[in-house]
Design an enzyme around this catalytic site. Sequence first.
Site, PDB file in Angstrom:
ATOM      1  N   CYS A 100      15.040   1.054   0.734  1.00  0.00           N
ATOM      2  CA  CYS A 100      15.804   1.316  -0.491  1.00  0.00           C
ATOM      3  C   CYS A 100      16.534   0.054  -0.944  1.00  0.00           C
ATOM      4  O   CYS A 100      16.481  -0.324  -2.115  1.00  0.00           O
ATOM      5  CB  CYS A 100      16.778   2.472  -0.249  1.00  0.00           C
ATOM      6  SG  CYS A 100      17.682   2.979  -1.709  1.00  0.00           S
ATOM      7  N   CYS A 101      17.209  -0.648  -0.007  1.00  0.00           N
ATOM      8  CA  CYS A 101      17.889  -1.906  -0.360  1.00  0.00           C
ATOM      9  C   CYS A 101      16.867  -2.936  -0.834  1.00  0.00           C
ATOM     10  O   CYS A 101      17.149  -3.734  -1.721  1.00  0.00           O
ATOM     11  CB  CYS A 101      18.643  -2.483   0.841  1.00  0.00           C
ATOM     12  SG  CYS A 101      20.284  -1.793   1.096  1.00  0.00           S
ATOM     13  N   CYS A 107      26.942   1.101  -2.491  1.00  0.00           N
ATOM     14  CA  CYS A 107      26.429   2.265  -3.207  1.00  0.00           C
ATOM     15  C   CYS A 107      27.097   3.539  -2.677  1.00  0.00           C
ATOM     16  O   CYS A 107      27.413   3.628  -1.492  1.00  0.00           O
ATOM     17  CB  CYS A 107      24.933   2.380  -2.988  1.00  0.00           C
ATOM     18  SG  CYS A 107      23.997   0.989  -3.632  1.00  0.00           S
ATOM     19  N   CYS A 160      25.799   5.244   0.619  1.00  0.00           N
ATOM     20  CA  CYS A 160      25.835   4.452   1.855  1.00  0.00           C
ATOM     21  C   CYS A 160      27.219   3.904   2.160  1.00  0.00           C
ATOM     22  O   CYS A 160      27.362   2.981   2.964  1.00  0.00           O
ATOM     23  CB  CYS A 160      24.827   3.311   1.770  1.00  0.00           C
ATOM     24  SG  CYS A 160      23.149   3.907   1.511  1.00  0.00           S
ATOM     25  N   CYS A 172      22.745  -5.856   3.543  1.00  0.00           N
ATOM     26  CA  CYS A 172      21.716  -5.409   2.601  1.00  0.00           C
ATOM     27  C   CYS A 172      20.449  -6.230   2.712  1.00  0.00           C
ATOM     28  O   CYS A 172      19.418  -5.854   2.173  1.00  0.00           O
ATOM     29  CB  CYS A 172      22.185  -5.601   1.157  1.00  0.00           C
ATOM     30  SG  CYS A 172      23.824  -5.090   0.819  1.00  0.00           S
TER      31      CYS A 172
HETATM   32  S1  SF4 Z   1      23.091   0.524  -0.203  1.00  0.00           S
HETATM   33 FE1  SF4 Z   1      22.048   2.522   0.081  1.00  0.00          FE
HETATM   34  S2  SF4 Z   1      21.640   3.354  -1.980  1.00  0.00           S
HETATM   35 FE2  SF4 Z   1      22.202   1.180  -2.173  1.00  0.00          FE
HETATM   36  S3  SF4 Z   1      20.277   0.144  -2.259  1.00  0.00           S
HETATM   37 FE3  SF4 Z   1      20.896   0.085  -0.115  1.00  0.00          FE
HETATM   38  S4  SF4 Z   1      20.071   1.948   0.853  1.00  0.00           S
HETATM   39 FE4  SF4 Z   1      19.857   2.165  -1.393  1.00  0.00          FE
END
Ligand code: SF4
Length: 231
Positions: free
Chosen positions: A117-118, A200, A203, A226
Amino acid sequence: MENLLEIRRELASRDWEPMTAREAIAWGHERFGDRLVFASSFSLEDVLLIDLACAAGIRPRVFYLDTGVLFPQTYELIGRIAERYGLEPERVLPLLTLEEQAAEYGEKLWVRSPDQCCGIRKVEPLRRYLAGQEAWVTGIHRDQSPTRANAPRVTFDEAFGLVKLNPIVDWTMQDVRRYVAANDVPYNPLHDQGYPSIGCVPCTRAVKPGEDPRGGRWAGFEKTECGLHGH
Ligand code: SF4
């Protein structure tokens, strides 16, 4: 990007350690002009850097990675910063909307694979944005985490292929807080509600007094970064 070899030589030939934060920003501005960009998640460090640059008469080019799931308080802060400093922070978006990501990878990818996701929502957009720049400024400081303990003030960022400036690398968290308070810099109200590090919504959680400040990020996973700072 100008001759990389020349830049590397210049970086290696100087002792950047005695430089102050303001001097580092001024050097970056003089050296790279508009190709110097300020990465901002609008943390205390990031708003401080914007304030420092503006106080030195430099109009910083600020950008942020809009993952689509930032806190409402963060979006609100962006507006306040823009107004206070007369800036228009550049909004960098992922290639996939949240809906497209859900369709392709399933709902709530952050729960199953935060790295992926990151990668989609932060690392790829950052790489794409930085590809057009020559240097970037970050708010890293050494006392933030063991992975940042040896961070240099100025370096060549091998991961993204441009110069990286960490002007406040030798500041402590206390120095940062003191500067923000003394200069009345706008900051995220969540910091006063137990959130030392804000990313985010899915998270980030509040931490208890005495807990590791980054313990509120990706709770339950080994993940602590990240992937934006070469870790
Ligand atoms: S912090 Fe969480 S929601 Fe944001 S990009 Fe990374 S995994 Fe995705």
